[in-house]
Design a protein around this motif. Structure first.
Motif, PDB file in Angstrom:
ATOM      1  N   ALA A  62      35.224  45.064  38.868  1.00  0.00           N
ATOM      2  CA  ALA A  62      35.220  46.260  37.764  1.00  0.00           C
ATOM      3  C   ALA A  62      36.385  47.101  37.656  1.00  0.00           C
ATOM      4  N   CYS A  63      37.540  46.275  38.183  1.00  0.00           N
ATOM      5  CA  CYS A  63      38.715  47.248  37.956  1.00  0.00           C
ATOM      6  C   CYS A  63      39.673  47.066  36.782  1.00  0.00           C
ATOM      7  N   ARG A  64      39.862  48.313  36.145  1.00  0.00           N
ATOM      8  CA  ARG A  64      40.546  48.340  35.040  1.00  0.00           C
ATOM      9  C   ARG A  64      41.920  48.279  35.242  1.00  0.00           C
ATOM     10  N   TYR A  65      42.662  47.770  34.172  1.00  0.00           N
ATOM     11  CA  TYR A  65      43.925  47.531  34.282  1.00  0.00           C
ATOM     12  C   TYR A  65      44.846  48.908  34.322  1.00  0.00           C
ATOM     13  N   ASP A  66      44.383  49.661  33.499  1.00  0.00           N
ATOM     14  CA  ASP A  66      44.983  51.007  33.445  1.00  0.00           C
ATOM     15  C   ASP A  66      44.898  51.742  34.673  1.00  0.00           C
ATOM     16  N   ALA A  67      43.805  51.979  35.413  1.00  0.00           N
ATOM     17  CA  ALA A  67      43.565  52.442  36.630  1.00  0.00           C
ATOM     18  C   ALA A  67      44.299  51.666  37.761  1.00  0.00           C
ATOM     19  N   PHE A  68      44.434  50.598  37.878  1.00  0.00           N
ATOM     20  CA  PHE A  68      45.210  49.582  38.573  1.00  0.00           C
ATOM     21  C   PHE A  68      46.731  50.135  38.505  1.00  0.00           C
ATOM     22  N   ALA A  69      46.996  49.928  37.406  1.00  0.00           N
ATOM     23  CA  ALA A  69      48.664  50.453  37.109  1.00  0.00           C
ATOM     24  C   ALA A  69      48.865  51.576  37.507  1.00  0.00           C
ATOM     25  N   ALA A  70      48.074  52.659  37.420  1.00  0.00           N
ATOM     26  CA  ALA A  70      48.590  54.094  37.753  1.00  0.00           C
ATOM     27  C   ALA A  70      48.276  54.261  39.379  1.00  0.00           C
ATOM     28  N   ARG A  71      47.422  53.478  40.085  1.00  0.00           N
ATOM     29  CA  ARG A  71      47.129  53.881  41.344  1.00  0.00           C
ATOM     30  C   ARG A  71      47.844  52.934  42.341  1.00  0.00           C
ATOM     31  N   SER A  72      48.230  51.998  41.919  1.00  0.00           N
ATOM     32  CA  SER A  72      48.782  50.641  43.032  1.00  0.00           C
ATOM     33  C   SER A  72      50.054  51.037  43.286  1.00  0.00           C
ATOM     34  N   ASP A  73      50.388  50.644  44.438  1.00  0.00           N
ATOM     35  CA  ASP A  73      51.968  50.686  44.679  1.00  0.00           C
ATOM     36  C   ASP A  73      52.345  49.283  45.692  1.00  0.00           C
ATOM     37  N   LEU A  74      51.189  48.261  45.268  1.00  0.00           N
ATOM     38  CA  LEU A  74      51.266  46.918  45.895  1.00  0.00           C
ATOM     39  C   LEU A  74      52.515  46.155  45.432  1.00  0.00           C
ATOM     40  N   PRO A  75      53.143  45.436  46.340  1.00  0.00           N
ATOM     41  CA  PRO A  75      54.289  44.608  45.902  1.00  0.00           C
ATOM     42  C   PRO A  75      53.983  43.434  45.060  1.00  0.00           C
ATOM     43  N   GLY A  76      54.954  43.044  44.070  1.00  0.00           N
ATOM     44  CA  GLY A  76      54.733  41.952  43.235  1.00  0.00           C
ATOM     45  C   GLY A  76      54.907  42.398  41.827  1.00  0.00           C
ATOM     46  N   THR A  77      54.589  41.231  41.063  1.00  0.00           N
ATOM     47  CA  THR A  77      54.982  41.681  39.471  1.00  0.00           C
ATOM     48  C   THR A  77      53.543  41.849  38.752  1.00  0.00           C
ATOM     49  N   LEU A  78      53.503  42.721  38.092  1.00  0.00           N
ATOM     50  CA  LEU A  78      52.335  43.166  37.583  1.00  0.00           C
ATOM     51  C   LEU A  78      52.141  42.771  36.055  1.00  0.00           C
ATOM     52  N   GLU A  79      51.094  42.402  35.601  1.00  0.00           N
ATOM     53  CA  GLU A  79      50.925  41.896  34.081  1.00  0.00           C
ATOM     54  C   GLU A  79      49.556  42.362  33.862  1.00  0.00           C
ATOM     55  N   ARG A  80      49.347  42.745  32.246  1.00  0.00           N
ATOM     56  CA  ARG A  80      48.100  42.817  31.770  1.00  0.00           C
ATOM     57  C   ARG A  80      47.273  41.415  31.193  1.00  0.00           C
ATOM     58  N   ARG A  81      46.259  40.983  31.760  1.00  0.00           N
ATOM     59  CA  ARG A  81      45.443  39.898  31.329  1.00  0.00           C
ATOM     60  C   ARG A  81      44.124  40.359  30.757  1.00  0.00           C
ATOM     61  N   ARG A  82      43.573  39.241  30.040  1.00  0.00           N
ATOM     62  CA  ARG A  82      42.403  39.677  29.353  1.00  0.00           C
ATOM     63  C   ARG A  82      41.251  38.775  30.267  1.00  0.00           C
ATOM     64  N   SER A  83      40.239  39.221  30.427  1.00  0.00           N
ATOM     65  CA  SER A  83      38.892  38.539  31.356  1.00  0.00           C
ATOM     66  C   SER A  83      38.290  37.865  30.373  1.00  0.00           C
ATOM     67  N   ARG A  84      37.641  36.827  30.807  1.00  0.00           N
ATOM     68  CA  ARG A  84      36.865  36.133  29.947  1.00  0.00           C
ATOM     69  C   ARG A  84      35.325  36.759  29.826  1.00  0.00           C
ATOM     70  N   GLY A  85      35.176  37.890  30.697  1.00  0.00           N
ATOM     71  CA  GLY A  85      33.929  38.381  30.512  1.00  0.00           C
ATOM     72  C   GLY A  85      33.858  39.861  30.681  1.00  0.00           C
ATOM     73  N   SER A  86      32.640  40.405  30.220  1.00  0.00           N
ATOM     74  CA  SER A  86      32.783  42.093  30.362  1.00  0.00           C
ATOM     75  C   SER A  86      31.910  42.327  31.627  1.00  0.00           C
ATOM     76  N   MET A  87      31.321  41.640  32.463  1.00  0.00           N
ATOM     77  CA  MET A  87      30.592  41.757  33.464  1.00  0.00           C
ATOM     78  C   MET A  87      30.779  40.522  34.369  1.00  0.00           C
ATOM     79  N   THR A  88      30.196  40.641  35.627  1.00  0.00           N
ATOM     80  CA  THR A  88      30.381  39.658  36.631  1.00  0.00           C
ATOM     81  C   THR A  88      29.683  38.071  36.343  1.00  0.00           C
ATOM     82  N   ALA A  89      28.508  38.300  35.555  1.00  0.00           N
ATOM     83  CA  ALA A  89      27.845  37.087  35.491  1.00  0.00           C
ATOM     84  C   ALA A  89      28.536  36.265  34.504  1.00  0.00           C
ATOM     85  N   GLU A  90      28.888  36.896  33.364  1.00  0.00           N
ATOM     86  CA  GLU A  90      29.560  36.484  32.229  1.00  0.00           C
ATOM     87  C   GLU A  90      30.988  35.933  32.956  1.00  0.00           C
TER      88      GLU A  90
END
Length: 313
Positions: A54-82
């Motif tokens: 359930a991690c939103r891209y905008d929240a991750f981009a604002a809060r994370s200082d993890l190393p690496g290259t960050l991209e925005r992707r689209r998930s195949r589902g709006s909840m876990t089972a999907e």
């Protein structure tokens, strides 16, 4: 088709009726069972894939200082089972070990909704790692079990599925508002049993994200190879859905808003790549039976865990 119980529930809770109309727009109108524009995580190049539930891209981009290259992707589902069905159904993932804090794959596969096999499944939610205070698996427990899995399976892809930032809320706001870790939060909002300001839900969500990120860093710095950090889906925290604009909460299936489908895709390499080899799934003893790793959990344990995480009630 809808049964009488579903129709009565929709009439009693008008939010559900509006949500279903939006869902029909996103799925039935466009004739799709999941979001076909989402990333196929299995086909991507990685040695370790870390899923933050359930991690939103905008929240991750604002809060994370993890190393690496960050991209925005689209998930195949709006909840876990999907998400699980869209990515895993019909696949033999014998080069992959699945370390998971959530019973969703176990539940859906054993109900016949997802047909997939991993080389091994490590159900941390079925082990001593379950936290009875907050009804979830803590991030530190997941890190410990993932590190052990790398040692046990050095030539396998590793799929590590954290619960956080998915509720239950494990931060200070969760302690201040215990209803955020003892109720089915989103259902309680739908039924008007819970009516906290949106800022409370958002603060609890951010605290859950902040709680898991240091542990993700620990894994990234410990495990060699190419690691990707992503999410199965995002989270609605009071934003308006569409085409009928009403405030939505949680992560209902078949609702394809940016808040639910936009997920992080952070790539980082730590040392040499692992050599990946596919092998037949492992088996283990369970009572008088021998079967795959995924068939040895008592049903009441699964339902108890799903209730704690807000999926059953």
């Amino acid at each position: 088709m809808y049964d009488l119980r579903q129709l009565r529930r929709a009439l009693a809770q008008p939010r559900l009726l509006v949500r279903e109309l939006n869902r029909l727009y996103h799925t039935r109108l466009h004739r799709r069972a999941y979001n076909p524009d989402g990333v196929d995580i299995v086909a991507e190049d990685w040695d370790t894939l870390i899923i933050l539930d359930a991690c939103r891209y905008d929240a991750f981009a604002a809060r994370s200082d993890l190393p690496g290259t960050l991209e925005r992707r689209r998930s195949r589902g709006s909840m876990t089972a999907e998400f699980l069905k869209a990515n895993f159904d019909g696949r033999e993932l014998h080069d992959t070990v699945y370390v998971t804090a959530t019973p969703m794959f176990y539940w859906n596969r054993n109900r016949g909704d997802v047909d997939a096999t991993f080389h091994a499944e490590i159900n941390v939610w079925d082990e001593e790692g379950w936290d009875d205070e907050f009804h979830t698996v803590r991030p530190a427990t997941m890190v410990e079990r993932a590190k052990r899995a790398v040692e046990e399976y050095p030539n396998k892809r590793l799929l590590v599925h954290f619960v956080q930032p998915h509720f239950p809320a494990i931060g200070p706001t969760g302690r201040e508002h215990p209803e955020l870790n003892s109720l089915r939060v989103w259902d309680a909002i739908d039924s008007n049993e819970l009516d906290l300001p949106d800022r409370v839900y958002r603060k609890a969500f951010v605290e859950n994200l902040d709680a898991v990120l240091p542990h993700v860093r620990d894994l990234m710095e410990t495990i060699e190879g190419k690691t990707v950090i992503t999410a199965d889906h995002g989270q609605m925290l009071g934003e308006r859905s569409f085409p009928i604009p009403f405030r939505e909460y949680g992560h209902p299936t078949g609702i394809y808003t940016d808040e639910l489908l936009s997920v992080p895709w952070l790539t980082h390499q730590n040392g040499p790549r692992r050599t990946i080899v596919a092998e037949e799934p492992e088996t283990r003893e369970h009572g008088d039976e021998t079967g795959p790793w995924d068939m040895t959990v008592e049903e009441d344990v699964v339902t108890d865990r799903l209730e704690d995480l807000g999926y059953l009630g």
